[in-house]
Design a protein around this motif. Structure first.
Motif, short mmCIF file in Angstrom:
data_model
loop_
_atom_site.label_atom_id
_atom_site.label_comp_id
_atom_site.label_asym_id
_atom_site.label_seq_id
_atom_site.Cartn_x
_atom_site.Cartn_y
_atom_site.Cartn_z
N SER A 1 0.86 -1.18 0.00
CA SER A 1 0.00 0.00 0.00
C SER A 1 0.90 1.23 0.00
CB SER A 1 -0.93 0.00 1.22
OG SER A 1 -0.18 0.10 2.40
N GLU A 2 0.48 2.27 -0.73
CA GLU A 2 1.26 3.51 -0.80
C GLU A 2 0.39 4.66 -0.29
OE1 GLU A 2 2.93 3.56 -4.80
OE2 GLU A 2 4.41 2.02 -4.27
N ALA A 3 0.38 5.80 -0.96
CA ALA A 3 -0.37 6.96 -0.47
C ALA A 3 -1.88 6.68 -0.48
CB ALA A 3 -0.05 8.18 -1.33
N GLY A 4 -2.57 7.12 0.57
CA GLY A 4 -4.02 6.96 0.60
C GLY A 4 -4.57 6.31 1.84
N GLY A 5 -3.71 6.10 2.85
CA GLY A 5 -4.18 5.61 4.15
C GLY A 5 -4.88 4.27 4.08
N VAL A 6 -6.02 4.19 4.77
CA VAL A 6 -6.73 2.91 4.86
C VAL A 6 -7.26 2.48 3.49
CG1 VAL A 6 -8.95 3.97 5.51
CG2 VAL A 6 -8.48 1.60 6.15
N ASP A 7 -7.61 3.44 2.63
CA ASP A 7 -8.07 3.09 1.27
C ASP A 7 -6.96 2.42 0.49
OD1 ASP A 7 -10.88 4.07 0.29
OD2 ASP A 7 -10.20 5.57 1.73
N ALA A 8 -5.72 2.88 0.66
CA ALA A 8 -4.58 2.28 -0.03
C ALA A 8 -4.34 0.86 0.45
CB ALA A 8 -3.33 3.14 0.17
N ALA A 9 -4.48 0.64 1.76
CA ALA A 9 -4.32 -0.71 2.31
C ALA A 9 -5.40 -1.64 1.77
CB ALA A 9 -4.36 -0.65 3.84
N ASP A 10 -6.61 -1.14 1.68
CA ASP A 10 -7.72 -1.92 1.14
C ASP A 10 -7.48 -2.22 -0.35
OD1 ASP A 10 -10.35 -3.12 1.49
OD2 ASP A 10 -11.13 -1.50 0.23
N PHE A 11 -6.98 -1.22 -1.09
CA PHE A 11 -6.68 -1.38 -2.51
C PHE A 11 -5.58 -2.43 -2.72
CE2 PHE A 11 -4.66 0.77 -6.45
CZ PHE A 11 -5.38 -0.04 -7.32
N ALA A 12 -4.55 -2.40 -1.85
CA ALA A 12 -3.47 -3.39 -1.95
C ALA A 12 -4.03 -4.81 -1.81
CB ALA A 12 -2.40 -3.12 -0.89
N ALA B 1 -1.22 1.86 -4.84
CA ALA B 1 -0.54 0.64 -4.37
C ALA B 1 0.55 0.30 -5.38
CB ALA B 1 -1.53 -0.52 -4.24
N GLY B 2 1.66 -0.24 -4.87
CA GLY B 2 2.78 -0.59 -5.74
C GLY B 2 2.87 -2.09 -5.94
N VAL B 3 3.19 -2.50 -7.17
CA VAL B 3 3.37 -3.92 -7.49
C VAL B 3 4.82 -4.13 -7.94
CG1 VAL B 3 2.69 -5.82 -9.01
CG2 VAL B 3 0.96 -4.24 -8.14
N GLU B 4 5.49 -5.08 -7.29
CA GLU B 4 6.86 -5.45 -7.64
C GLU B 4 6.85 -6.91 -8.07
OE1 GLU B 4 10.97 -5.03 -5.22
OE2 GLU B 4 9.61 -6.56 -4.43
N VAL B 5 7.50 -7.21 -9.20
CA VAL B 5 7.56 -8.58 -9.70
C VAL B 5 9.02 -8.96 -9.90
CG1 VAL B 5 6.77 -10.20 -11.47
CG2 VAL B 5 5.37 -8.20 -10.91
N LEU B 6 9.43 -10.07 -9.26
CA LEU B 6 10.82 -10.52 -9.32
C LEU B 6 10.89 -11.93 -9.89
CD1 LEU B 6 11.87 -9.58 -5.66
CD2 LEU B 6 12.20 -8.18 -7.70
N PRO B 7 12.00 -12.25 -10.59
CA PRO B 7 12.18 -13.64 -11.04
C PRO B 7 12.70 -14.50 -9.88
CG PRO B 7 14.04 -12.29 -11.75
CD PRO B 7 13.10 -11.37 -11.02
N VAL B 8 12.20 -15.72 -9.79
CA VAL B 8 12.70 -16.64 -8.77
C VAL B 8 14.15 -17.00 -9.10
CG1 VAL B 8 12.47 -18.99 -7.86
CG2 VAL B 8 10.45 -17.55 -8.10
N VAL B 9 15.00 -16.97 -8.08
CA VAL B 9 16.42 -17.24 -8.28
C VAL B 9 16.67 -18.73 -8.45
CG1 VAL B 9 18.66 -17.16 -7.11
CG2 VAL B 9 17.15 -15.18 -7.04
N GLU B 10 17.56 -19.06 -9.40
CA GLU B 10 17.96 -20.45 -9.61
C GLU B 10 19.44 -20.59 -9.25
OE1 GLU B 10 16.89 -21.50 -13.60
OE2 GLU B 10 14.74 -21.42 -13.18
N GLN B 11 19.90 -21.81 -9.10
CA GLN B 11 21.29 -22.06 -8.70
C GLN B 11 22.30 -21.42 -9.65
OE1 GLN B 11 21.50 -26.33 -8.33
NE2 GLN B 11 21.00 -26.28 -6.16
N THR B 12 21.93 -21.36 -10.93
CA THR B 12 22.87 -20.82 -11.93
C THR B 12 23.10 -19.31 -11.77
OG1 THR B 12 20.97 -20.60 -13.42
CG2 THR B 12 22.35 -22.55 -13.69
#
Length: 370
Positions: free
Chosen positions: A132-143, A216-227
């Protein structure tokens, strides 16, 4: 109409041949045969994690191959049916073949998007974090609404997910959440969702019924592999343990099984509290931390390349707007794709947005390369 039909049929045949070439169908068949042999090994499940990765990869490849083979068969069948219907003057069957061709085109378009996912980490599973980012309780609900949207999207596609951590806000919604989408190409697919999402609505938390904008912010990361060789020395990590908590802050666990992990050199903090044991939570938190550090390394390399080229990234951060009042509209601010059916989007119907985002990204990459 027959001439139009032939033109569309030829276009789709060409596109499908291109898809078959990009997916390397013969190599795919060979890999499936190899994985099927490995999956038949009696000791397969001695290493549960490796077995799950193998069976997931096998299932995904089988699905891809089946889709391509079915499309090839449908194209051949519809061409033959149309030709026979034209010869016999059967208007009903002719109309049916035209509807079938439209249906085939939609599936081929969808599969073509998948062939655009050829980035270094695109074939990986994904780790998604929503804050959740700016917007208080509404931002938390949006997240929390966004988290549900992505989990419903995964459920619609029968993609397995695992929630690692949810930090609940005091009044409603969530401060943050991290979950994995455990299917090949989840990262390439969902990475176009990264950025700031904006919600405009009449706030259910405002007793005067005023319109509220929240983010609300969305972050997407690749899962790490051994290589990837993301090795973190133990002296660079601080681990704190605490009790898992649910909505409203109540404890949902009687032991200190939740784990908070801090990477001291960068200050990156991750936590995991949804596994049953501290050991499992520690392993999950480490996976998330490694993914974050991999992306930091990527960003540093990209910054070096941009510095060499004398330019910065042109991609904006705010990427989608969800308006529920005074009208209903979800609009992507990069691709201009939009729909008035906000309820279906928030219930996980986001494929059209994702596909247009992937095509837009490819266009941007082509422009930047040029």
């Amino acid at each position: 109409m027959a001439a139009d039909f032939s033109v569309v049929l030829d276009e789709l045949n060409t596109t499908l041949k291109s898809i078959e070439a990009v997916l390397r169908i013969d190599d795919m068949r060979n890999e499936i045969a190899d994985l099927e042999q490995q999956a038949a090994a009696p000791d397969l499940w001695n290493d549960v994690e490796a077995a799950q990765a193998l069976t997931s990869r096998l299932s995904y490849l089988q699905g891809d191959l089946r889709r391509v083979e079915e499309l090839r068969s449908r194209l051949d069948d519809v061409a033959l049916m149309h030709e026979m219907a034209e010869e016999e003057g059967d208007e009903a069957t002719t109309a049916e073949t035209e509807r079938e061709l439209t249906s085939i085109r939609a599936v081929i378009d969808e599969l073509e998007v998948r062939t655009l996912l050829n980035g270094e980490y695109d074939s990986r599973e994904a780790l998604v974090t929503i804050r959740s980012e700016a917007g208080g309780v509404d931002a938390a609900d949006f997240a929390e609404m966004l988290m549900r949207m992505y989990l419903r999207w995964a459920e619609r596609h029968k993609y397995p997910t695992e929630v690692y951590d949810v930090s609940y806000a005091e009044e409603a919604g969530i401060k943050s959440a991290t979950f994995a989408v455990k299917v090949p190409y989840a990262y390439g697919t969902l990475s176009v969702e990264q950025g700031t999402h904006r919600l405009v609505r009449i706030s259910p938390f405002d007793n005067q019924g005023r319109r509220q904008t929240s983010f609300a912010g969305v972050e997407v990361l690749p899962v790490v592999e051994q290589t990837d060789h993301v090795d973190i020395p133990e002296n660079e990590i601080r681990v704190d343990v605490f009790r898992s908590s649910g909505p409203g802050g109540q404890s949902v666990n009687t032991t200190d099984s939740a784990v908070r992990m801090t990477h001291i050199p960068t200050g990156i903090v991750v936590s995991c509290q949804n596994e049953k044991s501290q050991i499992q939570n520690r392993a999950a938190a480490l996976r998330v931390l490694q993914a974050r550090l991999l992306v930091v390394r990527q960003a540093e390399q990209r910054a070096e390349m941009d510095a060499l080229k004398g330019e910065g990234s042109s991609w904006g951060n705010q990427m989608r707007s969800y308006v529920l009042h005074p009208y209903q509209m979800v609009k992507d601010l990069r691709t201009e794709h939009e729909t008035g059916n906000t309820a279906s989007v928030l219930d996980g119907e986001i494929d059209a947005f994702i596909e247009s985002g992937i095509r837009w990204r490819r266009q941007q990459e082509t422009v930047d390369a040029g």
